[in-house]
Design a protein around this motif. Sequence first.
Motif, PDB file in Angstrom:
ATOM      1  N   LYS A 142       0.872  -1.095  -0.079  1.00 22.18           N
ATOM      2  CA  LYS A 142       0.047   0.116  -0.096  1.00 22.18           C
ATOM      3  C   LYS A 142       0.864   1.279   0.122  1.00 22.18           C
ATOM      4  CE  LYS A 142      -3.788   2.227   2.606  1.00 22.18           C
ATOM      5  NZ  LYS A 142      -4.312   2.226   3.820  1.00 22.18           N
ATOM      6  N   GLU A 143       0.409   2.205  -0.811  1.00 23.07           N
ATOM      7  CA  GLU A 143       1.354   3.249  -1.032  1.00 23.07           C
ATOM      8  C   GLU A 143       0.741   4.648  -0.180  1.00 23.07           C
ATOM      9  OE1 GLU A 143       1.448   4.505  -4.873  1.00 23.07           O
ATOM     10  OE2 GLU A 143       2.683   2.851  -5.632  1.00 23.07           O
ATOM     11  N   TYR A 144       1.532   5.262   0.643  1.00 22.73           N
ATOM     12  CA  TYR A 144       1.213   6.529   1.391  1.00 22.73           C
ATOM     13  C   TYR A 144       1.994   7.733   0.927  1.00 22.73           C
ATOM     14  CZ  TYR A 144      -0.256   2.692   4.637  1.00 22.73           C
ATOM     15  OH  TYR A 144      -0.897   1.397   5.319  1.00 22.73           O
ATOM     16  N   GLU A 145       1.109   8.673   0.829  1.00 26.27           N
ATOM     17  CA  GLU A 145       1.816   9.878   0.483  1.00 26.27           C
ATOM     18  C   GLU A 145       1.266  11.072   1.280  1.00 26.27           C
ATOM     19  OE1 GLU A 145       2.299   9.204  -4.260  1.00 26.27           O
ATOM     20  OE2 GLU A 145       0.423  10.074  -3.901  1.00 26.27           O
ATOM     21  N   TYR A 146       2.135  12.191   1.304  1.00 29.40           N
ATOM     22  CA  TYR A 146       1.555  13.455   2.182  1.00 29.40           C
ATOM     23  C   TYR A 146       2.216  14.596   1.737  1.00 29.40           C
ATOM     24  CZ  TYR A 146       0.872   9.748   5.707  1.00 29.40           C
ATOM     25  OH  TYR A 146       0.275   8.548   6.400  1.00 29.40           O
ATOM     26  N   THR A 147       1.853  15.405   1.492  1.00 30.81           N
ATOM     27  CA  THR A 147       2.313  16.916   1.056  1.00 30.81           C
ATOM     28  C   THR A 147       1.964  18.007   2.155  1.00 30.81           C
ATOM     29  OG1 THR A 147       2.088  16.282  -1.161  1.00 30.81           O
ATOM     30  CG2 THR A 147       2.315  18.665  -0.640  1.00 30.81           C
ATOM     31  N   LYS A 148       3.062  18.452   2.767  1.00 29.43           N
ATOM     32  CA  LYS A 148       2.864  19.269   4.101  1.00 29.43           C
ATOM     33  C   LYS A 148       3.739  20.508   4.078  1.00 29.43           C
ATOM     34  CE  LYS A 148      -0.154  16.663   6.427  1.00 29.43           C
ATOM     35  NZ  LYS A 148      -1.338  17.069   7.061  1.00 29.43           N
ATOM     36  N   ASP A 149       3.759  21.655   4.696  1.00 26.35           N
ATOM     37  CA  ASP A 149       4.424  22.463   4.970  1.00 26.35           C
ATOM     38  C   ASP A 149       5.767  21.909   5.551  1.00 26.35           C
ATOM     39  OD1 ASP A 149       3.017  24.307   3.313  1.00 26.35           O
ATOM     40  OD2 ASP A 149       1.784  25.109   5.156  1.00 26.35           O
ATOM     41  N   THR A 150       6.974  22.586   5.201  1.00 22.26           N
ATOM     42  CA  THR A 150       8.132  22.091   6.040  1.00 22.26           C
ATOM     43  C   THR A 150       7.859  22.393   7.483  1.00 22.26           C
ATOM     44  OG1 THR A 150       9.091  24.061   5.338  1.00 22.26           O
ATOM     45  CG2 THR A 150       9.655  22.333   3.971  1.00 22.26           C
ATOM     46  N   GLY A 151       8.339  21.723   8.362  1.00 17.99           N
ATOM     47  CA  GLY A 151       8.060  21.740   9.753  1.00 17.99           C
ATOM     48  C   GLY A 151       6.861  21.316  10.554  1.00 17.99           C
ATOM     49  N   VAL A 152       5.712  20.872   9.592  1.00 17.41           N
ATOM     50  CA  VAL A 152       4.536  20.369  10.098  1.00 17.41           C
ATOM     51  C   VAL A 152       4.844  19.099  10.392  1.00 17.41           C
ATOM     52  CG1 VAL A 152       2.207  20.111   9.459  1.00 17.41           C
ATOM     53  CG2 VAL A 152       3.500  22.382   8.676  1.00 17.41           C
ATOM     54  N   VAL A 153       3.916  18.566  11.575  1.00 16.20           N
ATOM     55  CA  VAL A 153       4.157  17.314  11.813  1.00 16.20           C
ATOM     56  C   VAL A 153       3.110  16.267  11.093  1.00 16.20           C
ATOM     57  CG1 VAL A 153       3.736  15.604  14.084  1.00 16.20           C
ATOM     58  CG2 VAL A 153       4.732  18.037  14.465  1.00 16.20           C
ATOM     59  N   ILE A 154       3.890  15.338  10.752  1.00 19.43           N
ATOM     60  CA  ILE A 154       3.440  14.153   9.848  1.00 19.43           C
ATOM     61  C   ILE A 154       3.112  13.097  11.012  1.00 19.43           C
ATOM     62  CG2 ILE A 154       3.453  12.801   7.848  1.00 19.43           C
ATOM     63  CD1 ILE A 154       5.086  14.685   6.524  1.00 19.43           C
ATOM     64  N   LYS A 155       2.124  12.585  11.231  1.00 20.90           N
ATOM     65  CA  LYS A 155       1.829  11.528  12.214  1.00 20.90           C
ATOM     66  C   LYS A 155       0.791  10.465  11.523  1.00 20.90           C
ATOM     67  CE  LYS A 155       0.143  10.855  16.876  1.00 20.90           C
ATOM     68  NZ  LYS A 155      -0.294  11.478  18.339  1.00 20.90           N
ATOM     69  N   ASN A 156       1.235   9.210  11.681  1.00 23.23           N
ATOM     70  CA  ASN A 156       0.552   8.004  11.248  1.00 23.23           C
ATOM     71  C   ASN A 156       0.934   6.997  12.125  1.00 23.23           C
ATOM     72  OD1 ASN A 156       3.036   7.052  10.282  1.00 23.23           O
ATOM     73  ND2 ASN A 156       2.927   8.022   8.371  1.00 23.23           N
ATOM     74  N   GLU A 157       0.376   5.833  11.789  1.00 24.47           N
ATOM     75  CA  GLU A 157       0.520   4.488  12.520  1.00 24.47           C
ATOM     76  C   GLU A 157       1.803   3.917  12.733  1.00 24.47           C
ATOM     77  OE1 GLU A 157      -1.237   0.813  10.587  1.00 24.47           O
ATOM     78  OE2 GLU A 157      -1.725   2.481   9.056  1.00 24.47           O
ATOM     79  N   PHE A 158       2.624   4.611  11.695  1.00 24.92           N
ATOM     80  CA  PHE A 158       4.265   4.117  11.771  1.00 24.92           C
ATOM     81  C   PHE A 158       4.963   5.160  12.410  1.00 24.92           C
ATOM     82  CE2 PHE A 158       1.978   3.033   7.732  1.00 24.92           C
ATOM     83  CZ  PHE A 158       2.088   1.709   8.027  1.00 24.92           C
ATOM     84  N   PHE A 159       5.023   6.600  12.139  1.00 22.78           N
ATOM     85  CA  PHE A 159       5.792   7.427  12.835  1.00 22.78           C
ATOM     86  C   PHE A 159       5.235   8.767  13.158  1.00 22.78           C
ATOM     87  CE2 PHE A 159       6.581   7.047   8.062  1.00 22.78           C
ATOM     88  CZ  PHE A 159       6.121   8.326   7.789  1.00 22.78           C
ATOM     89  N   THR A 160       5.885   9.546  13.942  1.00 19.62           N
ATOM     90  CA  THR A 160       5.506  10.856  13.818  1.00 19.62           C
ATOM     91  C   THR A 160       6.899  11.911  13.680  1.00 19.62           C
ATOM     92  OG1 THR A 160       4.006  10.363  15.746  1.00 19.62           O
ATOM     93  CG2 THR A 160       4.771  12.543  15.281  1.00 19.62           C
ATOM     94  N   ILE A 161       6.787  12.443  12.499  1.00 16.88           N
ATOM     95  CA  ILE A 161       8.079  13.149  12.168  1.00 16.88           C
ATOM     96  C   ILE A 161       7.677  14.605  11.663  1.00 16.88           C
ATOM     97  CG2 ILE A 161       9.251  11.024  11.418  1.00 16.88           C
ATOM     98  CD1 ILE A 161       8.603  12.097   8.568  1.00 16.88           C
TER      99      ILE A 161
END
Length: 204
Positions: A142-161
């Motif tokens: 399964k493919e996961y994709e995110y587009t965020k502003d730099t510095g914004v937290v990306i959180k999912n079931e695998f990591f928080t970065i």
Amino acid sequence: IVNKSIVWILLIVGLCVSLAYIYLRYAPRIYETSTTLTAKSEKTTEILGVQQLLNDNSEAETSREIRLLTSKVLLNRVADSLPLQISYFKEGKTKVVSSELYGNCPFVVKGALTNQSFYNLPIYVKLISGGKVYVGFEYNGKEYEYTKDTGVVIKNEFFTISIHHTNPNLETTDFSGIYFFKFISREEMITEMTKKLNVLAIDP
């Protein structure tokens, strides 16, 4: 026989030359360094008359230093003090060979892993104009994709970065290529450092 096989001979030679060129062109350079510890007494010890005392203790002292440098305690402290939990890479043109970018990556990842099965899986990053960043990876088909502003937290079931530019003044066009990073387990860090700790050669 040679005349009948001349075509195959030329094809084999051409194939070998092509493979050698491809390997030399795209294989990353590997650098290695080593050091030697030499135990010896200076002439000043002979003048002072303490050479015998040093000879009695130098071997034991050297042995203690070697055990200290190769001890798990020291390696654990190195793992705690250096940012080795995340490794950064730049993908080559062939998508087979990648170059590790320790301390030389256009972005830095801050955060932690929450799924232990996610170690060593590549997470692709692309810096987009307008202060945005693209993050994509594949897990269990399964493919996961995110587009965020730099510095914004990306959180999912695998990591928080969160991903930050190492030099915000540079344009994103200056960072051509495909980048990705991996989470590295502590056990793997210690094992890798132990393998590479080949710097002790005692010359009595």
